[in-house]
Design a protein around this motif. Sequence first.
Motif, PDB file in Angstrom:
ATOM      1  N   PRO B 289       0.833  -1.206   0.000  1.00  0.00           N
ATOM      2  CA  PRO B 289       0.000   0.000   0.000  1.00  0.00           C
ATOM      3  C   PRO B 289       0.873   1.265   0.000  1.00  0.00           C
ATOM      4  CG  PRO B 289      -0.056  -1.080   2.140  1.00  0.00           C
ATOM      5  CD  PRO B 289       0.749  -1.963   1.250  1.00  0.00           C
ATOM      6  N   PRO B 290       0.301   2.398  -0.376  1.00  0.00           N
ATOM      7  CA  PRO B 290       1.067   3.650  -0.435  1.00  0.00           C
ATOM      8  C   PRO B 290       1.773   3.929   0.886  1.00  0.00           C
ATOM      9  CG  PRO B 290      -1.168   3.971  -1.255  1.00  0.00           C
ATOM     10  CD  PRO B 290      -1.114   2.587  -0.714  1.00  0.00           C
ATOM     11  N   GLY B 291       3.010   4.396   0.780  1.00  0.00           N
ATOM     12  CA  GLY B 291       3.783   4.722   1.976  1.00  0.00           C
ATOM     13  C   GLY B 291       4.762   3.641   2.368  1.00  0.00           C
ATOM     14  N   PHE B 292       4.539   2.405   1.944  1.00  0.00           N
ATOM     15  CA  PHE B 292       5.436   1.306   2.306  1.00  0.00           C
ATOM     16  C   PHE B 292       6.478   1.069   1.215  1.00  0.00           C
ATOM     17  CE2 PHE B 292       2.082   0.301   5.293  1.00  0.00           C
ATOM     18  CZ  PHE B 292       2.794  -0.167   6.391  1.00  0.00           C
ATOM     19  N   ARG B 293       7.709   0.805   1.632  1.00  0.00           N
ATOM     20  CA  ARG B 293       8.768   0.382   0.708  1.00  0.00           C
ATOM     21  C   ARG B 293       9.284  -0.976   1.163  1.00  0.00           C
ATOM     22  NH1 ARG B 293      13.134   4.521   3.550  1.00  0.00           N
ATOM     23  NH2 ARG B 293      11.761   4.786   5.331  1.00  0.00           N
ATOM     24  N   PRO B 294       9.628  -1.866   0.230  1.00  0.00           N
ATOM     25  CA  PRO B 294      10.148  -3.174   0.632  1.00  0.00           C
ATOM     26  C   PRO B 294      11.543  -3.012   1.216  1.00  0.00           C
ATOM     27  CG  PRO B 294      10.226  -2.933  -1.752  1.00  0.00           C
ATOM     28  CD  PRO B 294       9.581  -1.691  -1.224  1.00  0.00           C
ATOM     29  N   VAL B 295      11.823  -3.670   2.326  1.00  0.00           N
ATOM     30  CA  VAL B 295      13.159  -3.559   2.952  1.00  0.00           C
ATOM     31  C   VAL B 295      13.771  -4.931   3.221  1.00  0.00           C
ATOM     32  CG1 VAL B 295      12.717  -1.301   3.987  1.00  0.00           C
ATOM     33  CG2 VAL B 295      12.204  -3.382   5.301  1.00  0.00           C
ATOM     34  N   GLY B 296      13.089  -6.014   2.896  1.00  0.00           N
ATOM     35  CA  GLY B 296      13.673  -7.325   3.142  1.00  0.00           C
ATOM     36  C   GLY B 296      12.635  -8.416   2.992  1.00  0.00           C
ATOM     37  N   SER B 297      12.885  -9.546   3.632  1.00  0.00           N
ATOM     38  CA  SER B 297      11.988 -10.685   3.498  1.00  0.00           C
ATOM     39  C   SER B 297      11.991 -11.495   4.796  1.00  0.00           C
ATOM     40  CB  SER B 297      12.436 -11.565   2.336  1.00  0.00           C
ATOM     41  OG  SER B 297      13.770 -11.990   2.559  1.00  0.00           O
ATOM     42  N   VAL B 298      11.038 -12.385   4.888  1.00  0.00           N
ATOM     43  CA  VAL B 298      10.880 -13.223   6.077  1.00  0.00           C
ATOM     44  C   VAL B 298      11.359 -14.636   5.742  1.00  0.00           C
ATOM     45  CG1 VAL B 298       9.239 -14.081   7.800  1.00  0.00           C
ATOM     46  CG2 VAL B 298       8.896 -11.816   6.740  1.00  0.00           C
ATOM     47  N   ARG B 299      12.175 -15.212   6.632  1.00  0.00           N
ATOM     48  CA  ARG B 299      12.716 -16.559   6.427  1.00  0.00           C
ATOM     49  C   ARG B 299      12.318 -17.472   7.581  1.00  0.00           C
ATOM     50  NH1 ARG B 299      19.011 -15.353   4.694  1.00  0.00           N
ATOM     51  NH2 ARG B 299      18.544 -13.753   3.119  1.00  0.00           N
ATOM     52  N   GLU B 300      12.500 -18.778   7.345  1.00  0.00           N
ATOM     53  CA  GLU B 300      12.386 -19.726   8.455  1.00  0.00           C
ATOM     54  C   GLU B 300      13.339 -19.275   9.564  1.00  0.00           C
ATOM     55  OE1 GLU B 300      10.475 -22.405   8.624  1.00  0.00           O
ATOM     56  OE2 GLU B 300       9.826 -22.658   6.536  1.00  0.00           O
ATOM     57  N   ARG B 301      12.955 -19.534  10.827  1.00  0.00           N
ATOM     58  CA  ARG B 301      13.803 -19.152  11.938  1.00  0.00           C
ATOM     59  C   ARG B 301      15.186 -19.808  11.820  1.00  0.00           C
ATOM     60  NH1 ARG B 301      13.231 -18.156  17.489  1.00  0.00           N
ATOM     61  NH2 ARG B 301      11.738 -16.636  16.791  1.00  0.00           N
ATOM     62  N   GLY B 302      16.238 -18.963  11.835  1.00  0.00           N
ATOM     63  CA  GLY B 302      17.605 -19.463  11.823  1.00  0.00           C
ATOM     64  C   GLY B 302      18.291 -19.159  13.142  1.00  0.00           C
ATOM     65  N   ASP B 303      19.609 -19.071  13.111  1.00  0.00           N
ATOM     66  CA  ASP B 303      20.340 -18.799  14.356  1.00  0.00           C
ATOM     67  C   ASP B 303      20.075 -17.384  14.860  1.00  0.00           C
ATOM     68  OD1 ASP B 303      21.403 -21.300  14.318  1.00  0.00           O
ATOM     69  OD2 ASP B 303      23.296 -20.705  13.376  1.00  0.00           O
ATOM     70  N   GLU B 304      19.831 -16.473  13.938  1.00  0.00           N
ATOM     71  CA  GLU B 304      19.624 -15.068  14.306  1.00  0.00           C
ATOM     72  C   GLU B 304      18.162 -14.704  14.113  1.00  0.00           C
ATOM     73  OE1 GLU B 304      21.941 -12.817  15.297  1.00  0.00           O
ATOM     74  OE2 GLU B 304      23.579 -14.286  15.221  1.00  0.00           O
ATOM     75  N   LEU B 305      17.664 -13.797  14.975  1.00  0.00           N
ATOM     76  CA  LEU B 305      16.298 -13.299  14.791  1.00  0.00           C
ATOM     77  C   LEU B 305      16.232 -12.320  13.635  1.00  0.00           C
ATOM     78  CD1 LEU B 305      15.320 -12.759  18.528  1.00  0.00           C
ATOM     79  CD2 LEU B 305      14.255 -14.381  16.955  1.00  0.00           C
ATOM     80  N   VAL B 306      17.303 -11.541  13.467  1.00  0.00           N
ATOM     81  CA  VAL B 306      17.346 -10.547  12.397  1.00  0.00           C
ATOM     82  C   VAL B 306      18.685 -10.665  11.678  1.00  0.00           C
ATOM     83  CG1 VAL B 306      17.378  -8.076  11.856  1.00  0.00           C
ATOM     84  CG2 VAL B 306      15.797  -8.929  13.593  1.00  0.00           C
TER      85      VAL B 306
END
Lengths: 325, 325
Positions: B289-306
């Motif tokens: 929607p207007p105002g949002f820009r893509p900054v990444g993606s969601v993955r299966e939980r790995g060793d790091e949260l981010v």
Amino acid sequence: MPAESPRVRDLAEQDLLDRIFPHLPVGSRTLVPPGDDAAVVAAADGRVVITCDVLVEDVHFRRAWSTGTAVGRRAAMQNLADVAAMGARPTALVVGLVVPGDTPVSWVEGLAQGLGDACRPLDVGVVGGDLSSGPVLVVSVTAHGDLEGRPPVRRTGTRPGDVLALAGRCGWSGAGWALLAAGREDVDADLVEAYRVPEPPVAAGPAAARAGATAMLDVSDGLLRDGRRMARASGVTLALDAPARVLADDVRRLRPAAEALGVAVEDWLLAGGEDHGLLATFPPDVALPPGFRPVGSVRERGDELVLVDGAPPRPGSVGWDHFGA
Amino acid sequence: MPAESPRVRDLAEQDLLDRIFPHLPVGSRTLVPPGDDAAVVAAADGRVVITCDVLVEDVHFRRAWSTGTAVGRRAAMQNLADVAAMGARPTALVVGLVVPGDTPVSWVEGLAQGLGDACRPLDVGVVGGDLSSGPVLVVSVTAHGDLEGRPPVRRTGTRPGDVLALAGRCGWSGAGWALLAAGREDVDADLVEAYRVPEPPVAAGPAAARAGATAMLDVSDGLLRDGRRMARASGVTLALDAPARVLADDVRRLRPAAEALGVAVEDWLLAGGEDHGLLATFPPDVALPPGFRPVGSVRERGDELVLVDGAPPRPGSVGWDHFGA
């Protein structure tokens, strides 16, 4: 020797929250509990009642006089009373909390326990809040309620001929404060406890609305001062009958304390605040709901907003003003 | 010489309230406005969103750095952002206010004006509150919102494969704070103003919900810290793309300030809080929607949260903890 409680500054914010949450009830109306950006609470009626009250250390309570549990219960109770005074049933509250770093963690846990103690029996959820450090303890509670399909009972609806009625205690909190200030807790520990934790007649609020109350408010600043507010809002005069007669039960209870301190019982009855009783008016043909006792009647607006036993109240204090001279 | 503003202690409580109320909008959802025991606000959806945030002088703002108007706008804005982060439209707020007696009345009037400035364009009513004296300024705001029939957008709903997107500014408030702390307001007055008064993308919250956002939260403690919260709640890893690329507009804006202070732009982007942008996730086939820009993606939980650009974030500050060491 028992270990001292750690101080708030010894914990990370999440660790402090982890100690608080177990004390807080969720409430059956809570659709999204604490832990997100906001809570979601059922408002099936299509309207929500909202009220907010702030307690500040050394203005509204003293840590030397009240435990954390007492402050938490009081903060919840006085807000629940405001919801009840609209004729609504309380559903949920949120708590903004400012805590100095040197506050014992046990005090904050007690506060949470007191909030829970007040809310749980009424099925009220504590659905969130915010926590900050700061130089003084502040407890800011916002409470919410459900009108259950009824119109709100405002201050504006009373009419000449209505019966004036009161639910809850009158003068107890003022007397308890005076006993504490004089170092005379020994005279009546129950009055002191009534100052620390008011016991507003929360269930009487919706009951009054169901019975057809025409106006209602929460007596937080004393019968005279709050009575004037209702009279002004409704354009009437409230005629309180002789307090010694209509508030005889309270008079009996307060007299030993008044004699011990050499003050007049009537000052506590008329000007003592913070019992959070409910002052309401009903049409003359209505049977008063449980908890209410008749204390006077409503008249056409005269020279005075409030009459006591047919006469103007005597000059002097009529209640509490935070900023006034 | 101009007359000095009177101090709060020079006025009775009602006189102070009489100066505050003209600044406050009522809002079209307000059924019973301030002046009774509680307000009544429409909640046609049958649910109400509730959130609370506290601002404390010298913890969250300094009077030397921010006018009353700025503090009022900020207090409203950050709460409106929390409501928006659930996908709801804000409807009403109440304000618990603690004010030292020596506060200029004009400061409190400014605060009310700032609350009104933030609320009026969004048709949000300021429906009540409480006022107390106390040794420090505290502004506790509780905000309410309407889900308009939609499910709330929580932190828990994101799934591997979703797109990670951000609405609103990133790093501006942190940079503005750093400029003020260094006495370098001259470098970029807009960044300083972004610290004083965040401009959360309130309308983007309901827009994200309408577009099918699977999770959302308000970035108040920095992208990394709040990203971790979402990842933990949803049981996933959030993979942020290279900040210099996906947040290029913010980088461009922040670079001169970062160079003036000799700090890394990335610190502000990843750890700077209080812009109150909205971090949300969407199914991959959804048009943002207007105002949002893509900054990444969601993955299966790995060793790091981010992950940041495929790697664990470098050790060091990840945001703000009030009580932690």
